[in-house]
Design a protein around this motif. Structure first.
Motif, PDB file in Angstrom:
ATOM      1  N   ALA A 147      39.683 -15.190  18.393  1.00  0.00           N
ATOM      2  CA  ALA A 147      39.231 -16.518  17.975  1.00  0.00           C
ATOM      3  C   ALA A 147      40.054 -17.579  18.690  1.00  0.00           C
ATOM      4  CB  ALA A 147      39.352 -16.683  16.463  1.00  0.00           C
ATOM      5  N   SER A 148      39.404 -18.328  19.546  1.00  0.00           N
ATOM      6  CA  SER A 148      40.077 -19.401  20.284  1.00  0.00           C
ATOM      7  C   SER A 148      39.024 -20.374  20.789  1.00  0.00           C
ATOM      8  CB  SER A 148      40.866 -18.834  21.465  1.00  0.00           C
ATOM      9  OG  SER A 148      41.291 -19.885  22.325  1.00  0.00           O
ATOM     10  N   ARG A 149      39.329 -21.647  20.716  1.00  0.00           N
ATOM     11  CA  ARG A 149      38.384 -22.637  21.248  1.00  0.00           C
ATOM     12  C   ARG A 149      38.118 -22.418  22.731  1.00  0.00           C
ATOM     13  NH1 ARG A 149      41.917 -25.168  18.136  1.00  0.00           N
ATOM     14  NH2 ARG A 149      41.174 -25.984  16.157  1.00  0.00           N
ATOM     15  N   ALA A 150      39.051 -21.783  23.420  1.00  0.00           N
ATOM     16  CA  ALA A 150      38.882 -21.545  24.865  1.00  0.00           C
ATOM     17  C   ALA A 150      37.687 -20.649  25.167  1.00  0.00           C
ATOM     18  CB  ALA A 150      40.156 -20.917  25.437  1.00  0.00           C
ATOM     19  N   LEU A 151      37.240 -19.852  24.191  1.00  0.00           N
ATOM     20  CA  LEU A 151      36.122 -18.932  24.408  1.00  0.00           C
ATOM     21  C   LEU A 151      34.760 -19.604  24.292  1.00  0.00           C
ATOM     22  CD1 LEU A 151      37.209 -15.779  22.354  1.00  0.00           C
ATOM     23  CD2 LEU A 151      37.229 -16.030  24.839  1.00  0.00           C
ATOM     24  N   LYS A 152      34.717 -20.816  23.761  1.00  0.00           N
ATOM     25  CA  LYS A 152      33.442 -21.464  23.494  1.00  0.00           C
ATOM     26  C   LYS A 152      32.563 -21.573  24.744  1.00  0.00           C
ATOM     27  CE  LYS A 152      34.472 -25.540  21.677  1.00  0.00           C
ATOM     28  NZ  LYS A 152      34.710 -25.765  22.980  1.00  0.00           N
ATOM     29  N   PRO A 153      31.273 -21.294  24.608  1.00  0.00           N
ATOM     30  CA  PRO A 153      30.361 -21.590  25.716  1.00  0.00           C
ATOM     31  C   PRO A 153      30.384 -23.084  26.036  1.00  0.00           C
ATOM     32  CG  PRO A 153      29.280 -20.186  24.086  1.00  0.00           C
ATOM     33  CD  PRO A 153      30.573 -20.659  23.468  1.00  0.00           C
ATOM     34  N   VAL A 154      30.147 -23.420  27.288  1.00  0.00           N
ATOM     35  CA  VAL A 154      30.061 -24.839  27.642  1.00  0.00           C
ATOM     36  C   VAL A 154      28.706 -25.403  27.244  1.00  0.00           C
ATOM     37  CG1 VAL A 154      31.716 -24.707  29.520  1.00  0.00           C
ATOM     38  CG2 VAL A 154      29.288 -24.344  30.006  1.00  0.00           C
ATOM     39  N   LEU A 155      27.713 -24.499  27.093  1.00  0.00           N
ATOM     40  CA  LEU A 155      26.370 -24.936  26.722  1.00  0.00           C
ATOM     41  C   LEU A 155      25.665 -23.822  25.959  1.00  0.00           C
ATOM     42  CD1 LEU A 155      23.943 -26.920  26.942  1.00  0.00           C
ATOM     43  CD2 LEU A 155      23.398 -25.844  29.142  1.00  0.00           C
ATOM     44  N   GLY A 156      25.054 -24.178  24.841  1.00  0.00           N
ATOM     45  CA  GLY A 156      24.189 -23.256  24.122  1.00  0.00           C
ATOM     46  C   GLY A 156      22.754 -23.707  24.298  1.00  0.00           C
ATOM     47  N   ILE A 157      21.913 -22.844  24.840  1.00  0.00           N
ATOM     48  CA  ILE A 157      20.498 -23.165  25.037  1.00  0.00           C
ATOM     49  C   ILE A 157      19.724 -22.536  23.884  1.00  0.00           C
ATOM     50  CG2 ILE A 157      18.495 -22.819  26.524  1.00  0.00           C
ATOM     51  CD1 ILE A 157      20.271 -23.127  28.914  1.00  0.00           C
ATOM     52  N   VAL A 158      19.334 -23.362  22.930  1.00  0.00           N
ATOM     53  CA  VAL A 158      18.704 -22.888  21.702  1.00  0.00           C
ATOM     54  C   VAL A 158      17.194 -23.102  21.840  1.00  0.00           C
ATOM     55  CG1 VAL A 158      18.709 -23.021  19.191  1.00  0.00           C
ATOM     56  CG2 VAL A 158      20.805 -23.533  20.469  1.00  0.00           C
ATOM     57  N   ASP A 159      16.528 -22.047  22.275  1.00  0.00           N
ATOM     58  CA  ASP A 159      15.107 -22.089  22.623  1.00  0.00           C
ATOM     59  C   ASP A 159      14.314 -21.444  21.494  1.00  0.00           C
ATOM     60  OD1 ASP A 159      12.568 -21.694  23.709  1.00  0.00           O
ATOM     61  OD2 ASP A 159      13.327 -21.196  25.696  1.00  0.00           O
ATOM     62  N   SER A 160      13.466 -22.235  20.835  1.00  0.00           N
ATOM     63  CA  SER A 160      12.743 -21.720  19.674  1.00  0.00           C
ATOM     64  C   SER A 160      11.748 -20.618  20.036  1.00  0.00           C
ATOM     65  CB  SER A 160      12.020 -22.864  18.958  1.00  0.00           C
ATOM     66  OG  SER A 160      11.256 -23.625  19.864  1.00  0.00           O
ATOM     67  N   GLN A 161      11.435 -20.463  21.313  1.00  0.00           N
ATOM     68  CA  GLN A 161      10.544 -19.369  21.715  1.00  0.00           C
ATOM     69  C   GLN A 161      11.273 -18.024  21.783  1.00  0.00           C
ATOM     70  OE1 GLN A 161       8.736 -20.546  25.427  1.00  0.00           O
ATOM     71  NE2 GLN A 161       7.534 -22.194  24.487  1.00  0.00           N
ATOM     72  N   ASN A 162      12.591 -18.068  21.774  1.00  0.00           N
ATOM     73  CA  ASN A 162      13.358 -16.840  22.027  1.00  0.00           C
ATOM     74  C   ASN A 162      13.493 -15.916  20.824  1.00  0.00           C
ATOM     75  OD1 ASN A 162      13.663 -17.441  24.683  1.00  0.00           O
ATOM     76  ND2 ASN A 162      15.781 -18.162  24.525  1.00  0.00           N
ATOM     77  N   THR A 163      13.078 -16.358  19.644  1.00  0.00           N
ATOM     78  CA  THR A 163      13.127 -15.456  18.483  1.00  0.00           C
ATOM     79  C   THR A 163      11.726 -14.972  18.094  1.00  0.00           C
ATOM     80  OG1 THR A 163      13.096 -17.339  16.943  1.00  0.00           O
ATOM     81  CG2 THR A 163      15.254 -16.450  17.553  1.00  0.00           C
ATOM     82  N   GLU A 164      10.732 -15.254  18.919  1.00  0.00           N
ATOM     83  CA  GLU A 164       9.357 -14.850  18.608  1.00  0.00           C
ATOM     84  C   GLU A 164       9.218 -13.331  18.485  1.00  0.00           C
ATOM     85  OE1 GLU A 164       6.910 -16.516  21.635  1.00  0.00           O
ATOM     86  OE2 GLU A 164       6.928 -18.544  20.784  1.00  0.00           O
ATOM     87  N   SER A 165       9.937 -12.595  19.321  1.00  0.00           N
ATOM     88  CA  SER A 165       9.797 -11.135  19.345  1.00  0.00           C
ATOM     89  C   SER A 165      10.746 -10.422  18.384  1.00  0.00           C
ATOM     90  CB  SER A 165      10.033 -10.620  20.772  1.00  0.00           C
ATOM     91  OG  SER A 165      11.305 -11.030  21.236  1.00  0.00           O
ATOM     92  N   CYS A 166      11.528 -11.203  17.635  1.00  0.00           N
ATOM     93  CA  CYS A 166      12.526 -10.625  16.724  1.00  0.00           C
ATOM     94  C   CYS A 166      11.836  -9.855  15.589  1.00  0.00           C
ATOM     95  CB  CYS A 166      13.332 -11.775  16.135  1.00  0.00           C
ATOM     96  SG  CYS A 166      15.061 -11.428  15.934  1.00  0.00           S
ATOM     97  N   PRO A 167      12.212  -8.590  15.336  1.00  0.00           N
ATOM     98  CA  PRO A 167      11.651  -7.861  14.196  1.00  0.00           C
ATOM     99  C   PRO A 167      12.082  -8.492  12.868  1.00  0.00           C
ATOM    100  CG  PRO A 167      12.777  -6.378  15.726  1.00  0.00           C
ATOM    101  CD  PRO A 167      13.138  -7.766  16.121  1.00  0.00           C
ATOM    102  N   THR A 168      11.284  -8.271  11.840  1.00  0.00           N
ATOM    103  CA  THR A 168      11.578  -8.862  10.533  1.00  0.00           C
ATOM    104  C   THR A 168      12.963  -8.465  10.023  1.00  0.00           C
ATOM    105  OG1 THR A 168       9.244  -8.973   9.926  1.00  0.00           O
ATOM    106  CG2 THR A 168      10.825  -8.995   8.121  1.00  0.00           C
ATOM    107  N   ALA A 169      13.332  -7.185  10.186  1.00  0.00           N
ATOM    108  CA  ALA A 169      14.645  -6.727   9.703  1.00  0.00           C
ATOM    109  C   ALA A 169      15.783  -7.487  10.375  1.00  0.00           C
ATOM    110  CB  ALA A 169      14.801  -5.230   9.942  1.00  0.00           C
ATOM    111  N   VAL A 170      15.610  -7.805  11.662  1.00  0.00           N
ATOM    112  CA  VAL A 170      16.643  -8.544  12.395  1.00  0.00           C
ATOM    113  C   VAL A 170      16.653 -10.002  11.943  1.00  0.00           C
ATOM    114  CG1 VAL A 170      17.440  -9.261  14.684  1.00  0.00           C
ATOM    115  CG2 VAL A 170      16.496  -6.966  14.353  1.00  0.00           C
ATOM    116  N   HIS A 171      15.469 -10.591  11.730  1.00  0.00           N
ATOM    117  CA  HIS A 171      15.406 -11.954  11.193  1.00  0.00           C
ATOM    118  C   HIS A 171      16.185 -12.045   9.879  1.00  0.00           C
ATOM    119  CE1 HIS A 171      12.871 -14.297  13.795  1.00  0.00           C
ATOM    120  NE2 HIS A 171      11.832 -13.471  13.703  1.00  0.00           N
ATOM    121  N   ILE A 172      15.995 -11.072   9.003  1.00  0.00           N
ATOM    122  CA  ILE A 172      16.630 -11.115   7.682  1.00  0.00           C
ATOM    123  C   ILE A 172      18.145 -10.959   7.802  1.00  0.00           C
ATOM    124  CG2 ILE A 172      16.858  -9.913   5.465  1.00  0.00           C
ATOM    125  CD1 ILE A 172      13.853  -9.258   5.677  1.00  0.00           C
TER     126      ILE A 172
END
Length: 490
Positions: free
Chosen positions: A221-246
């Motif tokens: 755990a360190s702030r140094a590990l943080k990504p410089v950018l998070g790309i949060v694309d709402s299309q990217n969870t379309e294929s997620c199975p229900t068990a994984v969503h839960i």
């Protein structure tokens, strides 16, 4: 044992603030501090340790939108990337998010990249070492992670140990399990593209790994590990199975609840002698509270909808947003008991119950992270409620779809909030089909001691737990045993 009972009574008497409703029992700040000081005076003799006096606000830049994964090639080109290390897992490697990311990279002239697609779900130290070894063989200027928390966390580790080429894994693993050394060098830029609505890893400096030799998880755990950018694309969870969503949604739920109820940053000890030693997990604070509370409200509203219908587009988008909000919340405040106990619950499963959660296409035993966190949820918040009845009352109002001023909530005495919240959380988990307690995933009473032993070293999160982290010298063994006993079945 008698002194334990006295301490418990005093803890129950001490409250951060009182409910604003006239009908609730309340205690003044003066009484609260007297109770806390009496408890502390009973703790084992230690030198006075100065409390923390500040908190920092940290988070990745985030981009939200439909289809924004297609921009990642341009982002890396804009960053003048020389060579990109791309991380994913064998499942996501075949799905649309990875296809879109690769097409975006290929669209840019003179943007070389290499792909590592063997990230393990619920990574172990061995799987991390393989990924690190691969990354060290290349001279990457930038990193890209496309996947769930396991992928993003693995990319963080590969980035760290590419910069620290001669370091051992345990040099940076959280103390007291590892050395917990501070990260003093700037790491390579990492872009994270989450494909699950859960970990919030795109916003945080945390990376979690299963130390199989010790049968529990821990991390860096360190702030140094943080990504410089998070790309949060709402299309990217379309294929997620229900068990994984839960499961992913359960992680969001408890990220937000734990960070909202963690000890205040002003109660943390010791005060760091140098800002570089200020932990990423700092205790609840005014900024994290806003993100955590919004994420909790959103998850309680939308996760049941997503569990019923994975095609519910509004619910899917709201959960992705909630995951990032909760990530900002716990990335600055921290999590506590549910997560601390989840690490041995997941880790011991591989040698013990060998439970394999339905809906996960893996060839090994697995209690998904969100499920392992949820199993102790009702008992944890019953235990923590005396520390801040007002915050637990707010959580109860959210679970019951009302407000703290509603008579059904307002008239509950502070001393009974924990019992009501236990039932409310249990009902919510029931509605999602979560196993009812540790026995439902194969643990037995004889396993309680092992689960406690696996939790004790998790100081990074235990130090934020009300009733444990705010009492100098309290290792939590007694309380952890009771909580796990109360989590066996309900």
């Amino acid at each position: 044992m008698a002194s334990r009972r006295v301490i418990t009574r005093l803890i129950n008497a001490s409250q951060r603030t009182s409910c604003p409703c006239h009908g609730c029992a309340s205690h003044s700040h003066h009484q609260h501090m007297n109770a806390v000081n009496q408890v502390r005076s009973m703790a084992m003799p230690v030198q006075t340790v100065q409390k923390e006096y500040a908190f920092e606000v940290s988070g990745s830049n985030l981009r939200f939108g439909d289809g924004v994964t297609a921009e990642v090639g341009m982002d890396l080109k804009n960053m003048k990337a020389r060579k990109v290390g791309v991380f994913t897992d064998p499942t996501v490697a075949k799905l649309k998010p990875m296809e879109t990311a690769l097409r975006s990279l290929q669209s840019q002239e003179d943007l070389p990249f290499e792909v590592y697609d063997q990230v393990l779900a619920e990574p172990t130290e061995d799987s991390w070492k393989k990924a690190i070894s691969w990354a060290r063989e290349h001279d990457f200027s930038h990193f890209l992670a496309v996947g769930g928390g396991s992928v993003i966390d693995t990319a963080k580790a590969a980035n760290l140990f590419t910069v620290y080429k001669d370091a051992d894994l345990m040099d940076y693993i959280n103390a007291p399990i590892g050395k917990g050394l501070p990260i003093e060098h700037t790491l390579r830029p990492l872009i994270a593209v989450p494909t699950t609505a859960g970990t919030g890893s795109e916003t945080t400096g945390a990376a979690i790994v299963d130390i199989t030799s010790r049968s529990f998880k821990t991390g860096i755990a360190s702030r140094a590990l943080k990504p410089v950018l998070g790309i949060v694309d709402s299309q990217n969870t379309e294929s997620c199975p229900t068990a994984v969503h839960i499961s992913a949604g359960l992680d969001v739920l408890f990220h937000s609840m734990e960070s909202y109820t963690a000890i205040p940053y002003t109660e943390r000890t010791p005060r760091p002698a140098n800002p570089i030693n200020r932990p990423a997990y700092q205790g609840s604070n005014p900024v994290a509270d806003i993100f955590s509370l919004w994420a909790l409200q959103t998850t309680v509203k939308y996760l049941p909808r997503l569990a019923k219908d994975r095609e519910d587009e509004e619910a899917r988008k709201q959960m992705l947003l909630a995951a990032s909000f909760a990530g900002i919340g716990f990335g600055n405040a921290g999590v506590h008991l549910c997560h601390g106990m989840s690490y041995p619950i997941s880790g011991l499963n591989k040698q013990g119950p060998k439970y394999k959660h339905a809906g996960y296409e893996v060839d090994h035993p697995i209690i998904p992270h969100g499920v392992s966190v949820a199993l102790t949820g009702p008992a944890v918040f019953q235990f923590t409620s005396p520390s801040s009845p007002d915050r637990h009352r707010q959580a109860l109002a959210i679970f019951t779809n009302t407000t703290i001023s509603d008579p059904s909530i307002c008239r509950i005495p502070d001393s009974e909030i924990g019992a009501h919240l236990f039932e409310a959380i249990a009902r919510f988990l029931d509605g999602l089909g979560v196993p009812r307690g540790l026995k439902a995933v194969g643990y037995q009473n004889q396993d309680i001691e092992k689960l406690v032993e696996g939790t004790i070293p998790q100081r990074r999160v235990l130090d934020l737990a009300p009733g444990i982290g705010d009492f100098v010298g309290e290792d939590g063994r007694y309380h952890l045993t009771r909580i796990i006993e109360n989590s066996m079945e309900y």
